[in-house]
Design an enzyme around this catalytic site. Structure first.
Site, PDB file in Angstrom:
ATOM      1  N   GLY A  11       0.927  -1.126   0.042  1.00 10.68           N
ATOM      2  CA  GLY A  11      -0.049   0.083   0.021  1.00 10.68           C
ATOM      3  C   GLY A  11       0.883   1.148   0.097  1.00 10.68           C
ATOM      4  CB  CYS A  12       4.297   1.965   0.665  1.00  9.21           C
ATOM      5  SG  CYS A  12       5.621   3.261   0.727  1.00  9.21           S
ATOM      6  CE  LYS A  13      -1.137   7.470  -3.276  1.00 11.51           C
ATOM      7  NZ  LYS A  13      -1.664   8.891  -3.457  1.00 11.51           N
ATOM      8  CB  THR A  16       3.043   1.648  -5.942  1.00  7.23           C
ATOM      9  OG1 THR A  16       2.467   0.992  -4.826  1.00  7.23           O
ATOM     10  CG2 THR A  16       2.301   1.571  -7.135  1.00  7.23           C
TER      11      THR A  16
END
Length: 156
Positions: A11-13, A16
């Protein structure tokens, strides 16, 4: 192209974006959840190489931000014990290609190691834009306690 084992927080941008950059360069990215991985002292230690202990820490971790853990005042054994107990303290991502391991996402270092140039023109713009960003820390750039990281994902 390399097969990159990529340990990060789901979930960490920032994570990503890092994976997109690696994929655009033609690498196979195998994601793993850094927070649930069954770490051992020896295995975790192998990612840090000769970096100073303070550089092993995720500076956005709540215990670091609050001052409860001061990376510059922690020795190697204590750091590893703390990180095994609370993986959120581990600097991200951890990268593994073959037998070589690294911590953090230093674009120049990774480019020299496995290459980060886009494999085709359709990915070049995406790659160029990402390489201009700071891919080392939390991608939203806000200065707050990151309490939401504990729940599993930066929502910004």
């Amino acid at each position: 192209m390399a097969r990159v084992i990529f340990y990060s927080k789901p979930g960490c941008k920032g994570g990503t974006k890092q994976k997109v950059l690696l994929t655009a360069a033609g690498h196979e990215v195998i994601p793993h959840n850094l927070l649930t991985e069954p770490w051992t002292v020896e295995r975790l230690r192998s990612f840090f190489g000769d970096r100073p202990v303070a550089e092993w820490f995720n500076l956005s971790a709540p215990k670091v931000k609050s001052g409860e853990v001061v990376p510059e005042k922690v020795d190697e054994q204590t750091a590893l014990a703390l990180m095994l107990k609370e993986p959120l303290l581990i600097r991200r991502p951890l990268l593994e290609v073959g037998e070589q391991r690294e911590v953090g996402f230093d674009v120049q270092k990774i480019d020299a190691w496995i290459g980060l140039q886009a494999v085709d023109e359709s990915l070049q713009q995406i790659s160029d834009n990402l390489m201009k960003e700071n891919l080392q820390g939390c991608s939203h750039g806000k200065d707050h306690g990151h309490k939401h990281h504990k729940e599993g994902g930066c929502k910004h």
